[in-house]
Structures are given as C-alpha cells and as structure tokens.
Design an enzyme around this catalytic site. Structure first.
Site, PDB file in Angstrom:
ATOM      1  NE  ARG A   1      -3.861  -2.239   2.372  1.00  0.00           N
ATOM      2  CZ  ARG A   1      -3.700  -3.499   2.422  1.00  0.00           C
ATOM      3  NH1 ARG A   1      -2.418  -4.066   2.109  1.00  0.00           N
ATOM      4  NH2 ARG A   1      -4.690  -4.370   2.164  1.00  0.00           N
TER       5      ARG A   1
ATOM      6  CG  HIS B   1      -0.602  -5.206  -4.502  1.00  0.00           C
ATOM      7  ND1 HIS B   1       0.605  -5.206  -3.729  1.00  0.00           N
ATOM      8  CD2 HIS B   1      -1.025  -6.362  -4.081  1.00  0.00           C
ATOM      9  CE1 HIS B   1       0.672  -6.174  -2.652  1.00  0.00           C
ATOM     10  NE2 HIS B   1      -0.921  -6.769  -2.854  1.00  0.00           N
TER      11      HIS B   1
ATOM     12  CG  HIS C   1       0.577 -11.212  -4.491  1.00  0.00           C
ATOM     13  ND1 HIS C   1      -0.095 -12.131  -3.892  1.00  0.00           N
ATOM     14  CD2 HIS C   1       0.575 -10.087  -3.828  1.00  0.00           C
ATOM     15  CE1 HIS C   1      -0.602 -11.389  -2.973  1.00  0.00           C
ATOM     16  NE2 HIS C   1      -0.361 -10.060  -3.035  1.00  0.00           N
TER      17      HIS C   1
ATOM     18  CE1 TYR D   1      -2.664 -14.522  -4.067  1.00  0.00           C
ATOM     19  CE2 TYR D   1      -3.785 -14.966  -2.151  1.00  0.00           C
ATOM     20  CZ  TYR D   1      -3.237 -14.129  -2.958  1.00  0.00           C
ATOM     21  OH  TYR D   1      -3.863 -12.990  -2.927  1.00  0.00           O
TER      22      TYR D   1
ATOM     23  CD  GLN E   1       2.625  -7.430   3.763  1.00  0.00           C
ATOM     24  OE1 GLN E   1       3.638  -6.475   4.048  1.00  0.00           O
ATOM     25  NE2 GLN E   1       1.518  -7.504   4.321  1.00  0.00           N
TER      26      GLN E   1
ATOM     27  CD  GLU F   1       2.620 -10.454  -0.736  1.00  0.00           C
ATOM     28  OE1 GLU F   1       2.600  -9.061  -1.164  1.00  0.00           O
ATOM     29  OE2 GLU F   1       1.904 -10.817   0.046  1.00  0.00           O
TER      30      GLU F   1
HETATM   31  C1  BGC Z   1      -1.548  -7.608   0.916  1.00  0.00           C
HETATM   32  C2  BGC Z   1      -2.864  -8.015   1.113  1.00  0.00           C
HETATM   33  C3  BGC Z   1      -3.759  -7.740   0.225  1.00  0.00           C
HETATM   34  C4  BGC Z   1      -3.142  -8.889  -0.845  1.00  0.00           C
HETATM   35  C5  BGC Z   1      -3.862  -8.889  -2.332  1.00  0.00           C
HETATM   36  C6  BGC Z   1      -1.245  -8.677  -0.105  1.00  0.00           C
HETATM   37  O1  BGC Z   1       0.224  -8.231  -0.363  1.00  0.00           O
HETATM   38  O2  BGC Z   1      -0.617  -7.856   1.975  1.00  0.00           O
HETATM   39  O3  BGC Z   1      -3.213  -6.945   2.114  1.00  0.00           O
HETATM   40  O4  BGC Z   1      -5.100  -8.102   0.353  1.00  0.00           O
HETATM   41  O5  BGC Z   1      -1.894  -8.531  -1.071  1.00  0.00           O
HETATM   42  O6  BGC Z   1      -4.037  -7.823  -2.943  1.00  0.00           O
END
Ligand code: BGC
Length: 344
Positions: free
Chosen positions: A81, A106, A180, A182, A282, A309
C-alpha cells in the site's frame, strides 16, 4: 534441462500469451506465463515422490484475465500500500492510481501483473528458465520515470526457483517489486492451518486499521506474530484480526540472499524455504481470498494459502526512515529471491 513453450491463450487486443514449462531432474515442474509474469504452477514431489501443485492459480488464461488478487503474479511498480495514493519526490508530488479506497496498492489499476511481458528462454548446465522484459512508461499509473524492467525465473537441480529482478530508470522513481504466489504445500485441499512456519525475525512493520504503516517498528516477542520458533499457522491465527498480513523486518544487508522463512507441511513432507536480498517479507495468510474458482474449479477461500512476498516495506515512499525504494538514473535496481523445495 529445457524450456517448453505453448500458447496459453489470447489477450483481447494484445496478442497471445505463452506458458513456459521447465522440469528439473528431481521431478519439480515450474510453469510460468508471460501474462503478468505469473507463476501458474509448481509441481513438487511429496515425501513418497507423489507430485502436487504447491501454488494457487487458474487452468487457463481466461482465469488470469478476470479480476483476481494477484495470484502468482509479479507486483509493481510498488508492491503493497501507498498511503493517500501519492508521494513527494524531489519536491514534486506524484499522484498514483487510487485502487484501494483512498490508497494505492500493488502498482495500480494496470500494474505489472496485468501486462504482457516479452519473454526469452534460456537453458544451461545450472538451470533453465525465462527472462521477462517490460518497459514501463513515464507516469504509468502515476509513477515518474521510463523504467526498463527485467525479471528472470530459473529452476535448477538444487530444487530452487530463483527470481532475479533488475530495473533502470531515466528519472528518479520508487520501485518495490515482488512475486505474489499463494502457496499451499498440500495442493489446496484445506486451509494452511496445518503448515508450520518459521520466520527468524523479531521485528515487524506496525500498521493502522487500513494496513498503512504508522512508521513504528514493533517487536513480535511472545505474541501471535512471533514465528521465531516453528509454529503451526493455525495455532494463533484467530488472535490476529482476519489473519496474518504483515511485513517482517529482515536483517540482511542486501548483497546475498538470506534465509527469511521456512514452511513445512508435516503430513506431505514438503518444505519450502524463502531466501531474499530484500529488507522485508510480507506474510499474508490470504485473509481476503474469496468468491473465486481456481484450478479444477476449486473454490478459493480465506486462509487457503500463504504468500511470502519478499519486498521493501509498504508505503516506503512516504516513510523516510524505512530502507529506501528510490531508484535514480544511472543506478540499477537488483533483487534476488529464491524459493527452495525439499522433503522433510
Ligand atoms: C497484501 C494484502 C492484500 C493482498 C491482495 C497482499 O500483499 O498484504 O493486504 O489483500 O496482497 O491484494
């Protein structure tokens, strides 16, 4: 080792996206698409040699073209953010895309996760992979500077997926790239509560109710955020509102990748270690994941996966005391992050 390319699908008005498959001699298979520089699949054998896909994703390009929360993608120009979707650099205020309430997240509305990168393949004795290139124009999503980006993905026979990022600019700018993915080391059959996580970090970036850093660095000592001894993700997750979504402070000096996290799924025996040159990682337990069907039409839901991340801290352009994300003309941005798989 070699790279096999196939057409993944067509991006309306843009052209074909490809899917690249790389397999190493230990049975690990990595698939990446040039759309968003996205890791689509990583097949990793369990302790009995049975392969399982350890990342969420979609079976076809259509899945990636719909709105989704950065599943497997590159994120940039700045991951995380940015408060009030703006920052001041050299006396000029830059207004970024407000794509998260009044904030920016992002990289904006069309971040690097939604563009077609230009790919080239390589294979040598050490490994095989692809190099992705993208040119981000001046003021794209509000960021200054014409940025030339290069991200290289390599799979090697040490079972490492290595991500090397580089960028140069013609004007001073901020840059904070990440991937990013998962992860679920048990193939997304259940929430990651049964994954054991170790993060050797005693400090984290304190955030407010909108997950914007306050500027403080907090201590994890003894609380639910403390993963300095391996702990099941499910153990304390209910003590943290919504689940885990925070940036841990890492102690490296940015030159050599250091071990930043280890995840073990005891039942399957799969283990993943994350190494990075970045000052932060993160940890996000997919708290907002909902209402989307992934591979084999699996409903993707809250806590089904975890993201690790590697990046600079969120909102760094507005936080002068955080490690800097500034890139000046003549400098080269460099980041190396590795995901290493093994069995325990
Ligand atoms: C953030 C989350 C966010 C997610 C998807 C992550 O990197 O920390 O807060 O919801 O990305 O956007």
């Amino acid at each position: 080792m070699k790279v096999v390319r196939e057409i993944f699908g067509q991006i309306p008005g843009i052209g074909d996206a490809s899917l690249y498959t790389i397999t190493n001699s230990n049975g690990i298979t990595l698939k990446i698409t040039d759309y968003g520089g996205t890791i689509q699949s990583i097949l990793v054998p369990d302790k009995n040699g049975k392969p399982g896909d350890v990342v969420l994703g979609f079976d076809s390009l259509e899945g990636y073209l719909q709105s989704h929360p950065y599943i497997g993608t590159i994120v940039g120009r700045c991951a995380g953010r940015i408060s009030n979707a703006s920052f001041i650099l050299d006396g000029n205020q830059y207004r970024l895309a407000k794509n998260h309430g009044r904030n920016h997240i992002h990289g904006g509305t069309t971040g690097y996760d939604k563009v077609l990168w230009q790919a080239s393949e390589f294979a040598d004795k050490k490994g095989a992979g692809i190099t992705l290139e993208y040119v981000s124009h001046d003021l794209e999503e509000g960021y200054p500077g014409y940025l030339r980006l290069r991200v290289t993905y390599t799979l090697d026979d040490d079972n490492q997926v290595c991500l090397d990022y580089q960028a140069t600019t013609d004007k001073s700018t901020h840059i904070n790239l990440t991937n990013h993915s998962y992860f679920n080391l048990n193939g997304a059959v259940a929430e990651v509560y049964d994954h054991e996580l170790w993060i050797p970090s005693s400090r984290y970036v304190v955030t407010d109710q909108d997950l914007i850093p306050t500027g403080e660095i907090g201590s994890v000592e003894g609380g639910p955020l403390d993963f300095r001894s391996p702990k099941l993700i499910g153990k304390d997750i209910n003590e943290v509102e919504g689940g885990f979504d925070l940036c841990y402070v890492l102690e490296g000096d940015g030159t050599e990748p250091l071990l930043a996290a280890r995840v073990v799924h005891p039942e399957s025996g799969r283990c993943m270690e994350t190494f990075t040159t970045e000052p932060g990682i993160q940890f996000y337990s997919s708290n907002f994941l909902a209402d989307i069907r992934g591979k084999e039409r699996t409903p993707y839901r809250k806590h089904l996966a975890l993201c690790l991340e590697a990046q600079h801290f969120p909102d760094t352009p507005n936080q002068p005391d955080f490690p800097s994300t500034l890139l000046r003309p003549g400098e080269t941005y460099n980041q190396r992050t590795m995901y290493k798989f093994s069995n325990v």
